[in-house]
Enzyme design. Structure first.
Site, PDB file in Angstrom:
ATOM      1  N   HIS A  49      24.922 -19.776  31.557  1.00  0.00           N
ATOM      2  CA  HIS A  49      26.328 -19.805  31.981  1.00  0.00           C
ATOM      3  C   HIS A  49      27.249 -19.192  30.911  1.00  0.00           C
ATOM      4  O   HIS A  49      28.141 -18.409  31.220  1.00  0.00           O
ATOM      5  CB  HIS A  49      26.716 -21.249  32.289  1.00  0.00           C
ATOM      6  N   HIS A  73      32.442 -21.165  24.655  1.00  0.00           N
ATOM      7  CA  HIS A  73      33.509 -21.884  25.356  1.00  0.00           C
ATOM      8  C   HIS A  73      33.162 -23.308  25.776  1.00  0.00           C
ATOM      9  O   HIS A  73      34.037 -24.142  25.940  1.00  0.00           O
ATOM     10  CB  HIS A  73      34.031 -21.078  26.553  1.00  0.00           C
ATOM     11  N   GLU A  77      33.193 -29.113  24.656  1.00  0.00           N
ATOM     12  CA  GLU A  77      33.265 -30.062  25.765  1.00  0.00           C
ATOM     13  C   GLU A  77      31.880 -30.561  26.182  1.00  0.00           C
ATOM     14  O   GLU A  77      31.717 -31.726  26.512  1.00  0.00           O
ATOM     15  CB  GLU A  77      33.976 -29.400  26.955  1.00  0.00           C
ATOM     16  N   ASP A  78      30.888 -29.699  26.173  1.00  0.00           N
ATOM     17  CA  ASP A  78      29.598 -30.074  26.765  1.00  0.00           C
ATOM     18  C   ASP A  78      28.449 -30.231  25.772  1.00  0.00           C
ATOM     19  O   ASP A  78      27.404 -30.771  26.119  1.00  0.00           O
ATOM     20  CB  ASP A  78      29.192 -29.048  27.829  1.00  0.00           C
ATOM     21  N   ASP A 140      34.587 -17.855  33.386  1.00  0.00           N
ATOM     22  CA  ASP A 140      33.847 -19.121  33.476  1.00  0.00           C
ATOM     23  C   ASP A 140      33.829 -19.611  34.925  1.00  0.00           C
ATOM     24  O   ASP A 140      32.790 -19.975  35.471  1.00  0.00           O
ATOM     25  CB  ASP A 140      34.560 -20.123  32.553  1.00  0.00           C
ATOM     26  N   ASP A 261      41.197  -1.264  58.073  1.00  0.00           N
ATOM     27  CA  ASP A 261      40.698  -1.101  56.711  1.00  0.00           C
ATOM     28  C   ASP A 261      39.510  -2.018  56.428  1.00  0.00           C
ATOM     29  O   ASP A 261      39.286  -2.445  55.305  1.00  0.00           O
ATOM     30  CB  ASP A 261      41.817  -1.331  55.685  1.00  0.00           C
TER      31      ASP A 261
HETATM   32 MN    MN Z   1      31.947 -23.281  31.393  1.00  0.00          MN
END
Ligand code: MN
Length: 571
Positions: A49, A73, A77-78, A140, A261
Site C-alpha cells: 500500500h 505515510h 498511525e499504523d 493513499d 461523448d
Molecule cells: Mn494509507
C-alpha cells in the site's frame, strides 16, 4: 515492489540527484521494515500500500520529499513509529508531511450531513497548509479504493461515501479530473450497486462498438491532418467514466443515444494556434452540431480546465465528440494542481533551493484559491465564503472527537473549550483530557487534527480557574452559569410561616400533609408547648411569592387555623 521502479518513474521526467536517490532508498527501507509483519486485508504485505501510494505521487511528478513521505505515510498511525523518530531520521519537512497525512487519516465521515461535509472540507484546509499533504492523501485513498473489496460491507459503504463526497470533489477542485473520475468510478458500485449493474449490462457493448468506430474515424482524421501540415502529438479514443456517464444519463432519461461523448477522440497538438487550426479542419470535414462547440481555451472552466470541444456529424452521420488541446493543457487536465506543482518546481528550482518559504507561500496562495472555489461550489453561501478568508483559517483549528467528528474552535482553544463545545454537561464534569492518546493538562493548547477525548466524573462541577485560560465565549458563559448553580456559593432564601391556631390532636399532621402535598420541603418546625393558641413556626424551602400565597390559602382552610403570617429568612 522494488525501489528501482519508484526511481524509474521519477526518471521519466528528470534526472534524480544522488542525495534524492539516497533519501528515497532510506525511506523505502525504513517503511518496509516498520510494516514488515503487517498485512493488508487483502492478505498482501502492508508495505504494498505504501509503495503504491508513493508510486502514484511519483507519477504526478512530485518532489523526492513527497515520495519519501508517501512511503512513510502510515508508519506513525499504523506501525507505531514515533513522529520524533521520523523527524530525526528524515528531517522537519518530511515529518511535517507525514504528520499532516496522519491527521487527515483520523477523520471519519459518517453521515451525509451538510454540516459534517463542510467541516471536513474546512479541516482539510486547516491541516493541509502544504498541498503535498493532500496529494499524498489522495494517492493513499486511490489505493484504498482499489482494494476496498477486501473490507467488510459496512466499512466499504462508509469509505465509498467519503470518497464520493469529499475526496473526488476535492480532486476535481484541484483540477485532477482524471483522478476524480477514477475515484468516483471506484466508489460507484458500492454506493449504487443496482445502477452500476444496469450500466455494465447496457453500456459495455456500446463502449466497444464506439471504440471500433472511432478507430475508423481516427484513420480518416490522421490523413487529413497530415495533408494540412498539422503535427499531431497524439490522437486517442477516451471513454467516459462510468460514474459521469451515469450522472449524464440520469439527466437525460437514461437515453444512451443522447450521450455523444461516450467515447471521444482526444487530439493533442503542439500549440494553441494548432488547436484552433485543427478545429477548423474538423469542421470543414464534418458539420458541427449547433451549440456543442466549446472554447475552454478562451474561457477556461472554473477549475482551470482548458481544451476545445466540438461534436460533429462524423462518419456514417454519427455525432462524435473531439477534444483538442496542447500537451501542457493535457497534463493540467489530467493532473491539475500536481502538474502545476511540477511545472513551477522546474521553473523555480533556483528559488526553491535558495528560499523554500517564498516558493511555498506562492504555492499555498494558488491552492487556497482553488479550495475557496471548491467551497463556493459546494456551499454557495456568500456569508460563509467571506468567513473563509485565509485570516479566518489561520485563526481556527479543527479537532476530532473519538467518534471522528470534526469540531471547529478558535486557535489557542483548550480541552475545556472543546468539552463545552460538545455539551455543557461534558464541560461541567470535565476532570481531564487525552490528546492523541496522551493525558494532557486542561489548559493545553489544541492543534488542528488533534484527536481529543474528555474524561468526566459525574458529580464534578466547573472550576473558576478555568476562566483564566479558556478561549471561547461559549465556555465562558457556561462556566459562569455552572458556578452560579453551585449550592455553596448561592444565598438561599427560606420562608418561615407563623401559624396561629387552636391546638388540637392532629393539627400538625394536617398542616404537614398540606405542605408536602404542595411539594414543599419543611426544613424546621417549632411549636411552643405552653399556649392554647400557639404560634407554630414552620420553616420551608420556598421563596416563590406566588407559591407562598397559594400555600397560605390552603393552610387557612385547616380546622383551627386563625391567622397566618410569613417572613423570608436568609440562610
Ligand atoms: Mn494509507
Amino acid at each position: 515492489m522494488d525501489v528501482k521502479d519508484l526511481l524509474k518513474e521519477i526518471q521519466k521526467n528528470r534526472d534524480i540527484p544522488k542525495n534524492e536517490t539516497i533519501l528515497i532508498n532510506r525511506a523505502f527501507d525504513f517503511a518496509q521494515k516498520a510494516h514488515q509483519n503487517q498485512k493488508r486485508k487483502s492478505n498482501e504485505p502492508y508495505f504494498v500500500h505504501c509503495f503504491e501510494t508513493a508510486l502514484k505521487v511519483a507519477e504526478w511528478r512530485l518532489d523526492a520529499e513527497t515520495v519519501a513521505a508517501a512511503l512513510l505515510h502510515d508508519t506513525v498511525e499504523d506501525a507505531g513509529i514515533n513522529l520524533e523518530e521520523i523527524k530525526k531520521e528524515f528531517g522537519e519537512e518530511i515529518a511535517f508531511l507525514v504528520e499532516g497525512v496522519t491527521k487527515l487519516g483520523r477523520l471519519k465521515y459518517r453521515t451525509s450531513e451538510e454540516k459534517q461535509a463542510e467541516n471536513l472540507r474546512k479541516m482539510f484546509l486547516a491541516i493541509s497548509r502544504d498541498i503535498r499533504v493532500i496529494l499524498i492523501k489522495l494517492a493513499d485513498r486511490l489505493h484504498n479504493m482499489k482494494t476496498l473489496k477486501f473490507l467488510p460491507p459496512q466499512k466499504q459503504k462508509r469509505i465509498a461515501l467519503e470518497t464520493s463526497e469529499i475526496y473526488a470533489p476535492l480532486a476535481y477542485r484541484l483540477g485532477m479530473a482524471n483522478l476524480a473520475g477514477e475515484l468516483e468510478d471506484l466508489a460507484f458500485p458500492y454506493l449504487r450497486p443496482d445502477e452500476y449493474k444496469w450500466l455494465i449490462e447496457n453500456v459495455k457493448e456500446k463502449y466497444e462498438e464506439r471504440e471500433k468506430y472511432l478507430e475508423r474515424v481516427k484513420i480518416v482524421a490522421e490523413k487529413v491532418f497530415k495533408e494540412n501540415n498539422i503535427e499531431l502529438i497524439s490522437i486517442d479514443a477516451r471513454s467516459k467514466h462510468y460514474s459521469s456517464l451515469y450522472k449524464k444519463l440520469f439527466r437525460s432519461d437514461m437515453n444512451l443515444e443522447q450521450v455523444y461523448d461516450l467515447v471521444a477522440l482526444r487530439i493533442i497538438v503542439k500549440n494553441i494556434e494548432e488547436c484552433y487550426a485543427t478545429l477548423g479542419i474538423i469542421h470543414q470535414l464534418w458539420p458541427p452540431l449547433p451549440g456543442r462547440i466549446k472554447d475552454y481555451i478562451a474561457l477556461p472552466k472554473p477549475n482551470g480546465y482548458r481544451s476545445l470541444h466540438t461534436t460533429v456529424f462524423c462518419l456514417d452521420n454519427k455525432p462524435t465528440e473531439f477534444q483538442i488541446r496542447t500537451l501542457e493543457m493535457h497534463e493540467e487536465a489530467e493532473n491539475g494542481i500536481a502538474a502545476y506543482w511540477a511545472y513551477s518546481q522546474a521553473k523555480d528550482t533556483k528559488n526553491y533551493q535558495e528560499g523554500k518559504t517564498i516558493f511555498a507561500e506562492k504555492k499555498e496562495l494558488a491552492w487556497i484559491k482553488q479550495l475557496k472555489n471548491w467551497q463556493k461550489e459546494v456551499s454557495g453561501s456568500e456569508e460563509f465564503l467571506n468567513s473563509l478568508k485565509i485570516d479566518f483559517l489561520k485563526n481556527r483549528i479543527f479537532v476530532i472527537t473519538p467518534k471522528g467528528e470534526v469540531v471547529d474552535l478558535p486557535a489557542g482553544a483548550t480541552p475545556i473549550d472543546f468539552a463545552y463545545q460538545i455539551h455543557s454537561e461534558i464541560g461541567d464534569q470535565c476532570i481531564g483530557a487525552k490528546v492523541n492518546g496522551r493525558i494532557t493538562s486542561l489548559d493545553h493548547e489544541l492543534q488542528s487534527g488533534d484527536l481529543v477525548e474528555i474524561l468526566i466524573q459525574k458529580s464534578k462541577k466547573p472550576s473558576e480557574s478555568w476562566l483564566k485560560f479558556i478561549k471561547t465565549d461559549q465556555a465562558r458563559r457556561k462556566i459562569k452559569a455552572g458556578l452560579r448553580k453551585l449550592p455553596e456559593r448561592k444565598q438561599k432564601l427560606q420562608t418561615e410561616f407563623l401559624i396561629t391556631a387552636a391546638d388540637r390532636v392532629g393539627l400538625l399532621k394536617d398542616i404537614s400533609a398540606i405542605i408536602s402535598r404542595s411539594h414543599v420541603n419543611m426544613v424546621r418546625v417549632n411549636i411552643p408547648q405552653t399556649s392554647h393558641f400557639p404560634i407554630i413556626k414552620i420553616r420551608c424551602a420556598l421563596n416563590d411569592k406566588e407559591k407562598i400565597e397559594k400555600l397560605i390559602l390552603k393552610l387557612k382552610k385547616i380546622k383551627g387555623v386563625k391567622e397566618i403570617n410569613y417572613k423570608l429568612v436568609v440562610v
